[in-house]
Design a protein around this motif. Structure first.
Motif, PDB file in Angstrom:
ATOM      1  N   GLY A 171      10.828 -16.371   7.122  1.00  0.00           N
ATOM      2  CA  GLY A 171      11.829 -15.861   6.065  1.00  0.00           C
ATOM      3  C   GLY A 171      11.478 -15.723   4.638  1.00  0.00           C
ATOM      4  O   GLY A 171      12.084 -15.504   3.774  1.00  0.00           O
ATOM      5  N   LYS A 172       9.910 -15.972   4.439  1.00  0.00           N
ATOM      6  CA  LYS A 172       9.480 -15.820   3.022  1.00  0.00           C
ATOM      7  C   LYS A 172       9.128 -14.308   2.622  1.00  0.00           C
ATOM      8  O   LYS A 172       8.944 -14.165   1.539  1.00  0.00           O
ATOM      9  N   THR A 173       8.893 -13.600   3.663  1.00  0.00           N
ATOM     10  CA  THR A 173       8.243 -12.357   3.417  1.00  0.00           C
ATOM     11  C   THR A 173       8.994 -11.369   4.194  1.00  0.00           C
ATOM     12  O   THR A 173       9.308 -11.570   5.389  1.00  0.00           O
ATOM     13  N   ARG A 174       9.075 -10.079   3.483  1.00  0.00           N
ATOM     14  CA  ARG A 174       9.727  -8.737   4.358  1.00  0.00           C
ATOM     15  C   ARG A 174       8.848  -7.535   3.970  1.00  0.00           C
ATOM     16  O   ARG A 174       8.346  -7.386   2.918  1.00  0.00           O
ATOM     17  N   THR A 175       8.535  -7.098   5.231  1.00  0.00           N
ATOM     18  CA  THR A 175       7.651  -5.789   5.212  1.00  0.00           C
ATOM     19  C   THR A 175       8.148  -4.534   5.583  1.00  0.00           C
ATOM     20  O   THR A 175       8.851  -4.477   6.692  1.00  0.00           O
ATOM     21  N   ASN A 176       8.254  -3.600   4.586  1.00  0.00           N
ATOM     22  CA  ASN A 176       8.976  -2.363   4.999  1.00  0.00           C
ATOM     23  C   ASN A 176       7.649  -1.309   5.170  1.00  0.00           C
ATOM     24  O   ASN A 176       6.716  -1.136   4.349  1.00  0.00           O
ATOM     25  N   THR A 177       7.789  -0.719   6.477  1.00  0.00           N
ATOM     26  CA  THR A 177       6.938   0.368   6.706  1.00  0.00           C
ATOM     27  C   THR A 177       7.664   1.824   6.618  1.00  0.00           C
ATOM     28  O   THR A 177       8.402   1.974   7.407  1.00  0.00           O
ATOM     29  N   VAL A 178       7.113   2.575   5.713  1.00  0.00           N
ATOM     30  CA  VAL A 178       8.022   3.647   5.283  1.00  0.00           C
ATOM     31  C   VAL A 178       7.201   5.040   5.779  1.00  0.00           C
ATOM     32  O   VAL A 178       5.989   5.177   5.221  1.00  0.00           O
ATOM     33  N   THR A 179       7.766   6.060   6.533  1.00  0.00           N
ATOM     34  CA  THR A 179       6.801   7.156   6.992  1.00  0.00           C
ATOM     35  C   THR A 179       7.928   8.430   6.779  1.00  0.00           C
ATOM     36  O   THR A 179       9.071   8.244   6.814  1.00  0.00           O
ATOM     37  N   GLY A 180       7.497   9.571   6.564  1.00  0.00           N
ATOM     38  CA  GLY A 180       8.167  10.759   6.455  1.00  0.00           C
ATOM     39  C   GLY A 180       7.830  11.563   5.309  1.00  0.00           C
ATOM     40  O   GLY A 180       6.744  11.654   4.975  1.00  0.00           O
ATOM     41  N   GLN A 224      12.443   3.855   7.934  1.00  0.00           N
ATOM     42  CA  GLN A 224      11.568   2.808   7.296  1.00  0.00           C
ATOM     43  C   GLN A 224      11.980   1.513   8.538  1.00  0.00           C
ATOM     44  O   GLN A 224      12.935   1.624   8.900  1.00  0.00           O
ATOM     45  N   ARG A 225      10.941   0.990   8.791  1.00  0.00           N
ATOM     46  CA  ARG A 225      10.979  -0.272   9.673  1.00  0.00           C
ATOM     47  C   ARG A 225      10.982  -1.439   8.713  1.00  0.00           C
ATOM     48  O   ARG A 225      10.096  -1.559   8.019  1.00  0.00           O
ATOM     49  N   THR A 226      12.080  -2.267   8.807  1.00  0.00           N
ATOM     50  CA  THR A 226      11.808  -3.559   7.869  1.00  0.00           C
ATOM     51  C   THR A 226      11.969  -4.753   8.854  1.00  0.00           C
ATOM     52  O   THR A 226      12.640  -4.841   9.668  1.00  0.00           O
ATOM     53  N   VAL A 227      10.784  -5.539   8.592  1.00  0.00           N
ATOM     54  CA  VAL A 227      10.554  -6.609   9.648  1.00  0.00           C
ATOM     55  C   VAL A 227      10.404  -8.034   8.561  1.00  0.00           C
ATOM     56  O   VAL A 227       9.677  -7.998   7.701  1.00  0.00           O
ATOM     57  N   LYS A 270       0.822  -1.191   0.102  1.00  0.00           N
ATOM     58  CA  LYS A 270      -0.165   0.062   0.085  1.00  0.00           C
ATOM     59  C   LYS A 270       0.859   1.162   0.073  1.00  0.00           C
ATOM     60  O   LYS A 270       1.865   1.163   0.948  1.00  0.00           O
ATOM     61  N   TYR A 271       0.704   1.919  -0.958  1.00  0.00           N
ATOM     62  CA  TYR A 271       1.422   3.527  -1.033  1.00  0.00           C
ATOM     63  C   TYR A 271       0.493   4.636  -0.851  1.00  0.00           C
ATOM     64  O   TYR A 271      -0.496   4.539  -1.437  1.00  0.00           O
ATOM     65  N   SER A 272       0.865   5.762  -0.072  1.00  0.00           N
ATOM     66  CA  SER A 272       0.216   6.821   0.203  1.00  0.00           C
ATOM     67  C   SER A 272       1.323   7.791   0.199  1.00  0.00           C
ATOM     68  O   SER A 272       1.942   8.064   0.878  1.00  0.00           O
ATOM     69  N   PRO A 273       1.157   8.698  -0.956  1.00  0.00           N
ATOM     70  CA  PRO A 273      -0.091   8.727  -1.961  1.00  0.00           C
ATOM     71  C   PRO A 273       0.184   7.537  -3.059  1.00  0.00           C
ATOM     72  O   PRO A 273       1.455   7.254  -3.376  1.00  0.00           O
ATOM     73  N   ALA A 274      -0.862   7.019  -3.532  1.00  0.00           N
ATOM     74  CA  ALA A 274      -0.849   6.037  -4.714  1.00  0.00           C
ATOM     75  C   ALA A 274       0.073   6.291  -5.695  1.00  0.00           C
ATOM     76  O   ALA A 274       0.442   5.285  -6.377  1.00  0.00           O
ATOM     77  N   GLN A 306       6.498  15.664  -0.390  1.00  0.00           N
ATOM     78  CA  GLN A 306       5.342  15.044  -0.133  1.00  0.00           C
ATOM     79  C   GLN A 306       5.369  13.944   1.100  1.00  0.00           C
ATOM     80  O   GLN A 306       6.491  13.242   1.208  1.00  0.00           O
ATOM     81  N   THR A 307       4.204  13.988   2.008  1.00  0.00           N
ATOM     82  CA  THR A 307       4.316  13.018   2.872  1.00  0.00           C
ATOM     83  C   THR A 307       4.121  11.836   2.396  1.00  0.00           C
ATOM     84  O   THR A 307       2.970  11.509   1.673  1.00  0.00           O
ATOM     85  N   VAL A 308       4.660  10.783   2.996  1.00  0.00           N
ATOM     86  CA  VAL A 308       4.680   9.493   2.437  1.00  0.00           C
ATOM     87  C   VAL A 308       4.348   8.470   3.455  1.00  0.00           C
ATOM     88  O   VAL A 308       4.820   8.802   4.786  1.00  0.00           O
ATOM     89  N   ASN A 309       3.598   7.332   3.372  1.00  0.00           N
ATOM     90  CA  ASN A 309       3.100   6.335   4.190  1.00  0.00           C
ATOM     91  C   ASN A 309       2.731   5.032   3.640  1.00  0.00           C
ATOM     92  O   ASN A 309       1.877   5.001   3.145  1.00  0.00           O
ATOM     93  N   HIS A 310       4.023   4.225   3.565  1.00  0.00           N
ATOM     94  CA  HIS A 310       3.977   3.076   2.743  1.00  0.00           C
ATOM     95  C   HIS A 310       3.970   1.927   3.444  1.00  0.00           C
ATOM     96  O   HIS A 310       4.893   1.751   4.564  1.00  0.00           O
ATOM     97  N   THR A 311       3.453   0.830   3.014  1.00  0.00           N
ATOM     98  CA  THR A 311       3.481  -0.460   3.624  1.00  0.00           C
ATOM     99  C   THR A 311       4.161  -1.413   2.369  1.00  0.00           C
ATOM    100  O   THR A 311       2.972  -1.439   1.390  1.00  0.00           O
TER     101      THR A 311
END
Length: 168
Positions: A142-151, A134-137, A44-48, A157-162
């Motif tokens: 070990g099959k997936t990696r999720t990055n949560t990006v803010t700032g 960015q927080r990377t988990v 999910k990307y904000s803004p898309a 532009q303000t970003v808020n991505h998962t």
């Protein structure tokens, strides 16, 4: 040389080879290491409008560093490429990237910090100013990696991505 000495020497050599083999094979690989492909359907990307069309990241993580090579296509259809080697101590490391083969004006440094075996925090910077955090988990399997990006990105532009990646 006596036969018993030869057998004893051979035993020492074989014992050394076995110890080395066990030592090397017993080393654990950092869960971050490997090739990861962006899963746009789960991200999910904000803004898309900032969602890329594709992305692949190759990481090689060692005890104190991470090397990354990132390739993709941005939302405007331009080829992107970046690479860097960063220490895992939270200190700035140089970041180099291109968009359609030209130097990227979007970032010039990155700082990584390892929180635990499956979690990292990254700070992306431009001219000494923090852009995004960015927080990377990495999933325990070990099959997936999720990055949560803010700032804010370099354009303000303000970003808020998962962003979800799958190991290849």
């Amino acid at each position: 040389m006596l036969r018993s000495q030869r057998v004893r020497n051979l035993g020492w050599v074989l014992g050394g080879v076995i110890a080395i083999t066990v030592g090397v094979s017993g080393q654990t690989v950092d869960p971050l290491s490997g090739t990861w492909k962006l899963n746009l359907a789960k991200s999910k990307y904000s803004p898309a409008s900032l969602a890329p069309k594709s992305g692949t990241t190759k990481f090689e993580a060692t005890k104190g560093t991470v090397e990354a090579v990132v390739d993709g296509v941005d939302g405007q259809g331009r080829a992107t490429h970046s690479e860097y080697t960063a220490t895992l101590d939270g200190k700035d490391s140089p970041w180099k990237g291109t968009i359609d083969g030209r130097p990227s004006p979007d970032q010039d440094a990155i700082a990584w910090k390892k929180i635990d075996d499956y979690t990292y925090e990254l700070v992306n910077k431009l001219k000494g100013q923090v852009l995004t955090t960015q927080r990377t988990v990495i999933a325990r399997d070990g099959k997936t990696r999720t990055n949560t990006v803010t700032g804010k990105n370099a354009q303000g532009q303000t970003v808020n991505h998962t962003v979800v990646y799958e190991r290849q």
